[in-house]
Design an enzyme around this catalytic site. Sequence first.
Site, short mmCIF file in Angstrom:
data_model
loop_
_atom_site.label_atom_id
_atom_site.label_comp_id
_atom_site.label_asym_id
_atom_site.label_seq_id
_atom_site.Cartn_x
_atom_site.Cartn_y
_atom_site.Cartn_z
N HIS A 292 0.86 -1.19 0.00
CA HIS A 292 0.00 0.00 0.00
C HIS A 292 0.89 1.23 0.00
O HIS A 292 1.34 1.69 1.06
CB HIS A 292 -0.92 -0.03 1.23
CG HIS A 292 -1.91 1.09 1.30
ND1 HIS A 292 -3.11 1.00 1.99
CD2 HIS A 292 -1.91 2.33 0.76
CE1 HIS A 292 -3.77 2.13 1.88
NE2 HIS A 292 -3.06 2.97 1.14
N HIS B 23 1.37 4.89 -2.40
CA HIS B 23 1.02 5.76 -3.53
C HIS B 23 2.31 6.37 -4.04
O HIS B 23 2.99 7.09 -3.28
CB HIS B 23 0.04 6.85 -3.09
CG HIS B 23 -1.21 6.29 -2.49
ND1 HIS B 23 -2.38 6.13 -3.21
CD2 HIS B 23 -1.48 5.81 -1.24
CE1 HIS B 23 -3.31 5.60 -2.43
NE2 HIS B 23 -2.79 5.39 -1.23
N HIS C 242 -9.47 1.14 -1.29
CA HIS C 242 -9.41 1.75 0.04
C HIS C 242 -10.81 1.69 0.65
O HIS C 242 -11.79 2.05 -0.01
CB HIS C 242 -9.02 3.23 -0.06
CG HIS C 242 -7.56 3.48 -0.30
ND1 HIS C 242 -6.86 2.92 -1.33
CD2 HIS C 242 -6.67 4.27 0.37
CE1 HIS C 242 -5.60 3.34 -1.29
NE2 HIS C 242 -5.46 4.17 -0.27
N GLU D 70 -11.00 3.58 6.11
CA GLU D 70 -9.90 4.44 6.59
C GLU D 70 -10.56 5.53 7.44
O GLU D 70 -10.42 5.54 8.66
CB GLU D 70 -9.13 5.04 5.41
CG GLU D 70 -8.00 5.99 5.82
CD GLU D 70 -7.32 6.68 4.63
OE1 GLU D 70 -7.90 6.72 3.52
OE2 GLU D 70 -6.20 7.22 4.82
N ASP E 211 1.92 3.96 2.79
CA ASP E 211 0.90 4.84 2.21
C ASP E 211 1.52 6.00 1.42
O ASP E 211 1.65 5.92 0.20
CB ASP E 211 -0.04 5.35 3.31
CG ASP E 211 -1.44 5.69 2.81
OD1 ASP E 211 -1.72 5.43 1.64
OD2 ASP E 211 -2.25 6.21 3.61
N ASP E 212 1.88 7.09 2.10
CA ASP E 212 2.47 8.27 1.45
C ASP E 212 3.66 8.72 2.31
O ASP E 212 3.59 9.71 3.03
CB ASP E 212 1.42 9.40 1.38
CG ASP E 212 0.20 8.97 0.59
OD1 ASP E 212 0.28 8.94 -0.64
OD2 ASP E 212 -0.82 8.63 1.22
N1 ADE Z 1 -4.38 8.85 -1.83
C1 ADE Z 1 -3.15 8.91 -1.35
N2 ADE Z 1 -3.14 8.52 -0.05
C2 ADE Z 1 -4.41 8.20 0.27
C3 ADE Z 1 -5.04 7.73 1.44
N3 ADE Z 1 -4.39 7.50 2.58
N4 ADE Z 1 -6.37 7.53 1.42
C4 ADE Z 1 -7.06 7.77 0.30
N5 ADE Z 1 -6.51 8.21 -0.83
C5 ADE Z 1 -5.19 8.42 -0.85
ZN ZN Z 2 -3.62 4.85 0.57
#
Ligand code: ADE
Ligand code: ZN
Length: 338
Positions: free
Chosen positions: A18, A20, A198, A201, A279-280
Amino acid sequence: MSEISHKWLNGLPKIELHLHIEGTLEPELLFKLAKRNSIQLPFNSIDEVKKAYKFSNLQDFLDIYYQGAKVLLHKQDFYDLTWAYLLKCKEQNVVHVEPFFDPQTHTSRGVPFETVVNGISEALSDAKEKLGITSRLIMCFLRHLNEESAIEALKSSEQFTDVIYGVGLDSAEMGNPPEKFQNVFNMAKNMGYKLVAHAGEEGPASYIWSCLDILNVQRIDHGIRAIDDPDLMLRLIETQMPLTVCPLSNVKLRVFDSMKNHTILDMLDLGLCVTVNSDDPSYFGGYMTENFLALDDSLGLSKDQASRLIKNSIDASFAEEGRKQELFNLLNSYITNQ
Ligand code: ADE
Ligand code: ZN
């Protein structure tokens, strides 16, 4: 006193499911690409950028994340972004990755679909050859846009089914339920794509049910709200449906008010197929090693829990069977010898 050291966690063979790719854009590369592409940024320094990375919810973050992505214009930009992430993987012994990309974020600014895919996929291919890192690329649809736009992205992907392995669903969850994308997910399934989304969350457990029963996904990204629904928990345990959990992200986006309250290890010990992911990472304060470290610092992570988390990631990955066996062997020999 923890039984785990930074060195042990960093050397542990890891799998990322997971991630991005646009969320790996570090402030230094943001400035470099802005300069290269003559794009004006609303920040004057790297420090200013870092200070702006304080979020009170998902939408707060998404606004800054989509703004950062505007510096990506050319194939080389997407290559450089992906390669920088892969070097980080090498440093942290992340040996298999399944990154997401958001084509609509780029095509809506006039960047051709093939520019995005070719830049990312060439870096992934070089990583296999030069770094020994294997991958599966996943294209995400933006759920704040309509289904027609997602169908357009799916059609653009037709010429790239050799490098795109699956489709996913990301962006603003609340008010954009999985049902909105039933047709495009069905079309993607018929094209042979793996399906992930997703859910849970910020959104409710009911969105997880919809992903399972309406979109027919093979993994749930995040999924932490499942803990509110005992029937759903039983279903996830019985089917060993993977959840790609992102601890640092969840705290930065205030899904949990503190890492001490994160439920991932409870879910692991209840028998769910939970996994750790970043994630990011550029926006949330760390890559894979930092996510494991944060769990250890706040919750105390045993070596057994860490290796069960990695085993879940191997089971949940879309790697071919032979590669999965190699990954299990890597993990087992590390656990035995370190
Ligand atoms: N796009 C990038 N990170 C995300 C996240 N945590 N939740 C939803 N969309 C995303
Ligand atoms: Zn994500």
